[in-house]
Design a protein around this motif. Sequence first.
Motif, PDB file in Angstrom:
ATOM      1  N   SER A  11    -110.633  35.565  -1.726  1.00  0.00           N
ATOM      2  CA  SER A  11    -110.525  35.535   0.413  1.00  0.00           C
ATOM      3  C   SER A  11    -109.751  34.391   1.049  1.00  0.00           C
ATOM      4  O   SER A  11    -109.807  33.720   0.103  1.00  0.00           O
ATOM      5  CB  SER A  11    -112.068  35.744   0.785  1.00  0.00           C
ATOM      6  OG  SER A  11    -112.350  34.652   0.613  1.00  0.00           O
ATOM      7  N   PHE A  22    -114.357  41.645  -1.855  1.00  0.00           N
ATOM      8  CA  PHE A  22    -113.586  41.491  -0.491  1.00  0.00           C
ATOM      9  C   PHE A  22    -111.508  42.411  -0.409  1.00  0.00           C
ATOM     10  O   PHE A  22    -111.172  42.692   0.557  1.00  0.00           O
ATOM     11  CB  PHE A  22    -113.410  39.704  -0.229  1.00  0.00           C
ATOM     12  CG  PHE A  22    -113.115  39.255  -1.062  1.00  0.00           C
ATOM     13  CD1 PHE A  22    -111.448  38.870  -2.233  1.00  0.00           C
ATOM     14  CD2 PHE A  22    -114.460  38.813  -1.401  1.00  0.00           C
ATOM     15  CE1 PHE A  22    -111.502  38.023  -2.758  1.00  0.00           C
ATOM     16  CE2 PHE A  22    -114.234  37.530  -2.471  1.00  0.00           C
ATOM     17  CZ  PHE A  22    -112.523  37.179  -3.498  1.00  0.00           C
ATOM     18  N   ALA A 142    -114.626  36.290   2.753  1.00  0.00           N
ATOM     19  CA  ALA A 142    -115.654  36.908   2.377  1.00  0.00           C
ATOM     20  C   ALA A 142    -117.096  36.522   2.994  1.00  0.00           C
ATOM     21  O   ALA A 142    -117.806  36.864   3.715  1.00  0.00           O
ATOM     22  CB  ALA A 142    -115.180  36.264   1.249  1.00  0.00           C
TER      23      ALA A 142
END
Length: 178
Positions: A11, A22, A142
Amino acid sequence: MRKVVVYELLSLDGVAESPDGFFADWDDAMEADLAAVIKAQDAVILGRRSYEEWAGFWPGSDIEPFATFINGVAKYVASSTPLDRNWANATVVEGDLVDFVRELKNQPGADIGVHASISVARALLAAGVVDELRLVIAPAIAGSGRKLLEGLPAVRLESIRSTTSPTGSLLVDYRVVA
């Protein structure tokens, strides 16, 4: 000498754990990037947790090109106990992981990949045996989870390539500078 290449999905805030949380889109540029990475590899180092999870998924998967690659490639698993699941071409690393990887690098062959195994990637980066980082960074934060680079000593990197995929993911490659 062979190269150790860490390929990770992250992320934007550096989380590597549970990338399916994600990554909303997987596009053709990301697919081509992964295909190029695995085409150059003939061995993979996995941690115990990644091995157990993947051994339950990939043998029955038809997600290509990764399924054919990961099911056929030599897999070396960092584990202090025998493996619970059988998976073709998997071997437990005997002894120290870093020493094993140093010896493997000196044997004939193609690149050695590290995929999804956060603790293995960290240990090998900290020991100075990683040659390249190939990262796919999602356009998402995230917020929580294990981060790939957390707790590492300073490591100098040289940018090899960077591009943006059609869905906004960053594809970045770094060479570790000794």
